[in-house]
Design a protein around this motif. Structure first.
Motif, PDB file in Angstrom:
ATOM      1  N   ARG A  33       0.827  -1.205   0.000  1.00  0.00           N
ATOM      2  CA  ARG A  33       0.000   0.000   0.000  1.00  0.00           C
ATOM      3  C   ARG A  33       0.863   1.258   0.000  1.00  0.00           C
ATOM      4  NH1 ARG A  33      -4.271   2.069   4.732  1.00  0.00           N
ATOM      5  NH2 ARG A  33      -4.700   4.096   3.754  1.00  0.00           N
ATOM      6  N   TRP A  34       1.980   1.203   0.714  1.00  0.00           N
ATOM      7  CA  TRP A  34       2.805   2.394   0.886  1.00  0.00           C
ATOM      8  C   TRP A  34       4.039   2.330  -0.009  1.00  0.00           C
ATOM      9  CZ3 TRP A  34      -0.022   5.630   3.626  1.00  0.00           C
ATOM     10  CH2 TRP A  34      -0.906   5.134   4.575  1.00  0.00           C
ATOM     11  N   SER A  35       4.161   3.326  -0.859  1.00  0.00           N
ATOM     12  CA  SER A  35       5.367   3.468  -1.688  1.00  0.00           C
ATOM     13  C   SER A  35       6.236   4.537  -1.033  1.00  0.00           C
ATOM     14  CB  SER A  35       4.983   3.887  -3.108  1.00  0.00           C
ATOM     15  OG  SER A  35       6.132   4.165  -3.878  1.00  0.00           O
ATOM     16  N   TRP A  36       7.511   4.213  -0.794  1.00  0.00           N
ATOM     17  CA  TRP A  36       8.350   5.169  -0.062  1.00  0.00           C
ATOM     18  C   TRP A  36       9.691   5.371  -0.741  1.00  0.00           C
ATOM     19  CZ3 TRP A  36      11.078   2.709   4.763  1.00  0.00           C
ATOM     20  CH2 TRP A  36      11.531   1.445   4.443  1.00  0.00           C
ATOM     21  N   ASN A  37      10.257   6.567  -0.520  1.00  0.00           N
ATOM     22  CA  ASN A  37      11.598   6.904  -1.005  1.00  0.00           C
ATOM     23  C   ASN A  37      12.562   6.706   0.165  1.00  0.00           C
ATOM     24  OD1 ASN A  37      10.573   7.753  -3.559  1.00  0.00           O
ATOM     25  ND2 ASN A  37       9.997   9.700  -2.654  1.00  0.00           N
ATOM     26  N   PHE A  38      12.980   5.452   0.359  1.00  0.00           N
ATOM     27  CA  PHE A  38      13.778   5.128   1.547  1.00  0.00           C
ATOM     28  C   PHE A  38      15.054   5.955   1.634  1.00  0.00           C
ATOM     29  CE2 PHE A  38      17.421   2.752   3.225  1.00  0.00           C
ATOM     30  CZ  PHE A  38      17.036   2.651   4.553  1.00  0.00           C
ATOM     31  N   TRP A  39      15.822   5.996   0.545  1.00  0.00           N
ATOM     32  CA  TRP A  39      17.116   6.672   0.600  1.00  0.00           C
ATOM     33  C   TRP A  39      16.961   8.178   0.798  1.00  0.00           C
ATOM     34  CZ3 TRP A  39      21.000   3.934   1.838  1.00  0.00           C
ATOM     35  CH2 TRP A  39      21.092   2.605   1.425  1.00  0.00           C
ATOM     36  N   THR A  40      15.919   8.760   0.221  1.00  0.00           N
ATOM     37  CA  THR A  40      15.676  10.194   0.428  1.00  0.00           C
ATOM     38  C   THR A  40      15.374  10.476   1.899  1.00  0.00           C
ATOM     39  OG1 THR A  40      14.782  10.429  -1.805  1.00  0.00           O
ATOM     40  CG2 THR A  40      14.233  12.157  -0.225  1.00  0.00           C
ATOM     41  N   ILE A  41      14.531   9.621   2.493  1.00  0.00           N
ATOM     42  CA  ILE A  41      14.182   9.795   3.910  1.00  0.00           C
ATOM     43  C   ILE A  41      15.414   9.599   4.789  1.00  0.00           C
ATOM     44  CG2 ILE A  41      12.807   8.895   5.818  1.00  0.00           C
ATOM     45  CD1 ILE A  41      10.709   8.024   3.759  1.00  0.00           C
ATOM     46  N   ALA A  42      16.140   8.502   4.569  1.00  0.00           N
ATOM     47  CA  ALA A  42      17.283   8.165   5.421  1.00  0.00           C
ATOM     48  C   ALA A  42      18.378   9.231   5.337  1.00  0.00           C
ATOM     49  CB  ALA A  42      17.841   6.800   5.018  1.00  0.00           C
ATOM     50  N   ILE A  43      18.737   9.637   4.121  1.00  0.00           N
ATOM     51  CA  ILE A  43      19.806  10.635   3.953  1.00  0.00           C
ATOM     52  C   ILE A  43      19.377  11.981   4.528  1.00  0.00           C
ATOM     53  CG2 ILE A  43      21.135  11.930   2.257  1.00  0.00           C
ATOM     54  CD1 ILE A  43      21.114   9.418   0.490  1.00  0.00           C
ATOM     55  N   SER A  44      18.119  12.373   4.287  1.00  0.00           N
ATOM     56  CA  SER A  44      17.622  13.651   4.811  1.00  0.00           C
ATOM     57  C   SER A  44      17.657  13.669   6.334  1.00  0.00           C
ATOM     58  CB  SER A  44      16.200  13.912   4.319  1.00  0.00           C
ATOM     59  OG  SER A  44      16.143  14.006   2.918  1.00  0.00           O
ATOM     60  N   LEU A  45      17.211  12.580   6.958  1.00  0.00           N
ATOM     61  CA  LEU A  45      17.211  12.508   8.414  1.00  0.00           C
ATOM     62  C   LEU A  45      18.634  12.519   8.963  1.00  0.00           C
ATOM     63  CD1 LEU A  45      14.399   9.862   9.149  1.00  0.00           C
ATOM     64  CD2 LEU A  45      14.289  12.338   9.456  1.00  0.00           C
TER      65      LEU A  45
END
Length: 272
Positions: free
Chosen positions: A237-249
């Motif tokens: 159900r959920w499509s996510w931009n893992f690397w964008t989230i991880a690097i941004s955080l």
């Protein structure tokens, strides 16, 4: 929709349609745990930074104001003795760096006259800067980053699968974004809410995939039941931009860490 149209939609929305299997399931679980850890660290550092910014109230606290009021007479006496000593040096001593004395007097007077005003201006500026940070919803910086990089595939059904571009990637309140199940899947019985199910076209889209048919051409194929019906093929159900989230955080966490250290040092030096 006809099979050709379903196949076209599967190609158009392929970026958001991720078929689940045991490997992607484990990767999502581990990845989400990493995101939760980074979010926890960023939230903690954000709280520390806010606390350090709150140190500015130290200068306006009743205790400090009372201390300044009590010590002012002594400071005036000390200033008077300083001028007397300077006068004595100018009269008695022949070799005196008069230019340096005048520069020091000018700097001292500037500090005495401008420091209080400058601190009040800095205090007001800090308040305005904090108020300028608008998260639109109640939540933290990490929650805002996570929410903006997660797309609810079910939202496409509300727009009748017209375009992969949504005005809002998901309807989850920002403060509740960490409560989602990143491994949640959709089938033909998936419900948008307690009453509404997916449309007929939506059900057909999420139960098929584009694959090579026996005749060697690309065609529409039903999702299979997986390993012994234990792990059926279904779209997440959920499509996510893992690397964008991880690097941004990570970047924001490091920024907050160094900012907190600098602010703490600055507040200490200003207080001294």
């Amino acid at each position: 929709m006809k099979d050709e149209e379903i196949l076209k939609k599967l190609r158009e929305f392929s970026e958001y349609l991720d078929v689940g299997n045991i490997v992607t399931y484990m990767l999502r679980k581990v990845g989400w745990a990493c995101i939760q850890l980074l979010s926890f660290l960023v939230d903690g550092l954000e709280g520390i930074t806010d606390s350090i910014l709150g140190i500015k109230s130290f200068f306006n606290s009743p205790e400090i104001q009372d201390f300044i009021t009590k010590i002012q007479p002594f400071l005036y006496v000390l200033l008077a003795f300083s001028f007397l000593y300077i006068g004595y040096m100018l009269i008695i001593q022949k070799k005196v760096n008069r230019e340096q004395i005048m520069i020091n007097i000018f700097i001292s007077m500037a500090v005495l006259l401008l420091l209080n005003t400058s601190m009040l201006k800095a205090d007001k500026f800090t308040d305005q800067a904090i108020e300028a940070v608008d998260l639109n919803e109640k939540g933290t910086v990490s929650e805002k980053i996570i929410k903006s990089n997660i797309t609810d595939v079910a939202q496409f059904d509300l727009t009748k699968w017209k375009s992969p571009k949504l005005k809002e990637s998901n309807k989850v309140p920002q403060k509740n974004i960490m409560m989602i199940d990143i491994t949640e899947k959709m089938d033909e019985d998936f419900k948008m809410n307690e009453k509404d199910k997916l449309s007929d076209d939506g059900q057909k889209i999420i139960t098929h995939k584009a694959d090579i048919t026996p005749d060697g051409k690309e065609g529409l194929v039903e999702l299979n039941n997986g390993w012994f019906d234990f792990f059926p093929e279904l779209y997440y159900r959920w499509s996510w931009n893992f690397w964008t989230i991880a690097i941004s955080l990570f970047v924001i966490g490091m920024t907050l860490l160094f900012t907190s250290i600098k602010l703490a040092k600055l507040c200490y030096e200003l207080g001294f």
